[in-house]
Scaffold this active site. Structure first.
Site, PDB file in Angstrom:
ATOM      1  N   ASP A  67      48.028   6.478  11.663  1.00 36.10           N
ATOM      2  CA  ASP A  67      48.450   5.257  10.984  1.00 36.10           C
ATOM      3  C   ASP A  67      47.850   4.039  11.668  1.00 36.10           C
ATOM      4  O   ASP A  67      47.236   4.142  12.730  1.00 36.10           O
ATOM      5  CB  ASP A  67      49.985   5.174  10.893  1.00 36.10           C
ATOM      6  CG  ASP A  67      50.704   5.486  12.204  1.00 36.10           C
ATOM      7  OD1 ASP A  67      50.033   5.619  13.240  1.00 36.10           O
ATOM      8  OD2 ASP A  67      51.936   5.578  12.180  1.00 36.10           O
ATOM      9  N   ASN A 136      64.669   6.412  12.942  1.00 30.51           N
ATOM     10  CA  ASN A 136      65.140   6.563  11.560  1.00 30.51           C
ATOM     11  C   ASN A 136      64.542   7.790  10.880  1.00 30.51           C
ATOM     12  O   ASN A 136      64.634   7.950   9.663  1.00 30.51           O
ATOM     13  CB  ASN A 136      64.821   5.303  10.739  1.00 30.51           C
ATOM     14  CG  ASN A 136      63.317   5.072  10.580  1.00 30.51           C
ATOM     15  OD1 ASN A 136      62.503   5.818  11.120  1.00 30.51           O
ATOM     16  ND2 ASN A 136      62.955   4.042   9.844  1.00 30.51           N
ATOM     17  N   HIS A 138      61.313   8.560  10.786  1.00 29.15           N
ATOM     18  CA  HIS A 138      59.960   8.443  10.235  1.00 29.15           C
ATOM     19  C   HIS A 138      58.957   9.276  11.038  1.00 29.15           C
ATOM     20  O   HIS A 138      59.140   9.518  12.235  1.00 29.15           O
ATOM     21  CB  HIS A 138      59.518   6.989  10.082  1.00 29.15           C
ATOM     22  CG  HIS A 138      59.155   6.266  11.340  1.00 29.15           C
ATOM     23  ND1 HIS A 138      59.253   4.894  11.455  1.00 29.15           N
ATOM     24  CD2 HIS A 138      58.675   6.694  12.526  1.00 29.15           C
ATOM     25  CE1 HIS A 138      58.842   4.536  12.652  1.00 29.15           C
ATOM     26  NE2 HIS A 138      58.490   5.600  13.326  1.00 29.15           N
ATOM     27  N   GLU A 143      58.344   6.135   6.073  1.00 28.84           N
ATOM     28  CA  GLU A 143      59.723   5.703   6.292  1.00 28.84           C
ATOM     29  C   GLU A 143      60.667   6.460   5.349  1.00 28.84           C
ATOM     30  O   GLU A 143      60.220   7.122   4.412  1.00 28.84           O
ATOM     31  CB  GLU A 143      59.819   4.191   6.024  1.00 28.84           C
ATOM     32  CG  GLU A 143      58.893   3.336   6.893  1.00 28.84           C
ATOM     33  CD  GLU A 143      59.426   3.100   8.305  1.00 28.84           C
ATOM     34  OE1 GLU A 143      60.331   3.833   8.752  1.00 28.84           O
ATOM     35  OE2 GLU A 143      58.918   2.173   8.972  1.00 28.84           O
TER      36      GLU A 143
END
Ligand code: PGA
Length: 241
Positions: A67, A136, A138, A143
């Protein structure tokens, strides 16, 4: 899924490095997706040491980043590309044509995403995706709620992720609103996945994976049932669970 608990620090990095070494012993020209963040820093240090000692050959493999920030040039020190060059790629002299890093400042970002996918496909797909884990859930910049069949694409970053990432830059770097990320479809298609999980903040996200129920609210659960998933997790996390 193969889960290994380790001590934090050196033991954690050593276990992860051993998995990379065993892949490269089998497949010296492997295609590998690399993560950024605090979690893999020890792994990269260990790989550098092994490479300097001649105990691992990193130069034959092909490297991709998972990413990148949209709008940030690879030459900007805040970019994920610069992070990977600093921690591993330039340090062990990987040939330029074995490195494919996303250009966050590409004028046509959709074309850049497609070019990344095409470069991975040209290597026959990923042999290994090395991943960190967001608190979270991810993986890369996928996400909660992300599609599970996507290739590389642009995503809005959550406030939680932007804040977590801003913490690495005391210079006040303004974390962009969007990221460019390999999608879950592409990550899941990797022949091997090495998920590195460090710190008590990740306990709930790892718990979602260990529960074994695919849930789009926890992107990491897209890895449930992956035929070759290794999780290396540290004891800090075990205590937090
Ligand atoms: P960290 O980030 O390694 O900095 O904790 C992991 C991630 O968000 O993927």
């Amino acid at each position: 899924m193969h889960l290994e608990w380790t001590d934090s620090g050196d033991a954690f990095a050593d276990r992860a490095a051993a998995h990379v070494a065993s892949l490269l012993a089998e497949t010296p020209d492997a295609a590998i997706a690399l993560p950024t963040g605090s979690t893999p820093i020890g792994l990269y240090a260990r790989l550098r040491t092994l490479a300097e000692a001649g105990d691992i050959a990193l130069v034959g493999a092909h490297y991709f980043n998972l990413d990148e920030y949209v709008g940030i040039a690879p030459t900007d020190r805040h970019s994920f590309a610069a992070f990977l060059r600093r921690h591993i790629l330039d340090e062990v002299d990987i040939p330029a044509d074995h490195i494919r890093l996303l250009r966050g400042d590409a004028p046509d970002i959709a074309a850049e995403a497609a070019a990344h996918d095409a470069a991975v496909a040209a290597q026959g797909g990923l042999d290994l995706a090395i991943l960190g884990l967001g608190s979270n859930g991810h993986i890369a910049f996928n996400e909660p709620g992300a599609a599970w069949d996507a290739g590389t694409h642009v995503v809005p970053l959550t406030e939680a992720t932007r804040m977590a990432n801003a913490a690495y830059f005391p210079d006040g770097f303004h974390v962009p609103s969007h990221g460019l990320t390999m999608g879950i479809g592409m990550i899941r298609a990797a022949r091997r996945v090495l998920l590195m999980v460090s710190g008590a903040a990740k306990a709930e996200a790892l718990g979602a994976l260990l529960d074994g129920k695919p849930d789009p609210g926890w992107p990491v659960t897209a890895l449930v049932g992956h035929p070759h998933l290794t999780v290396v997790a540290d004891q800090v996390l075990r205590a937090g669970r």
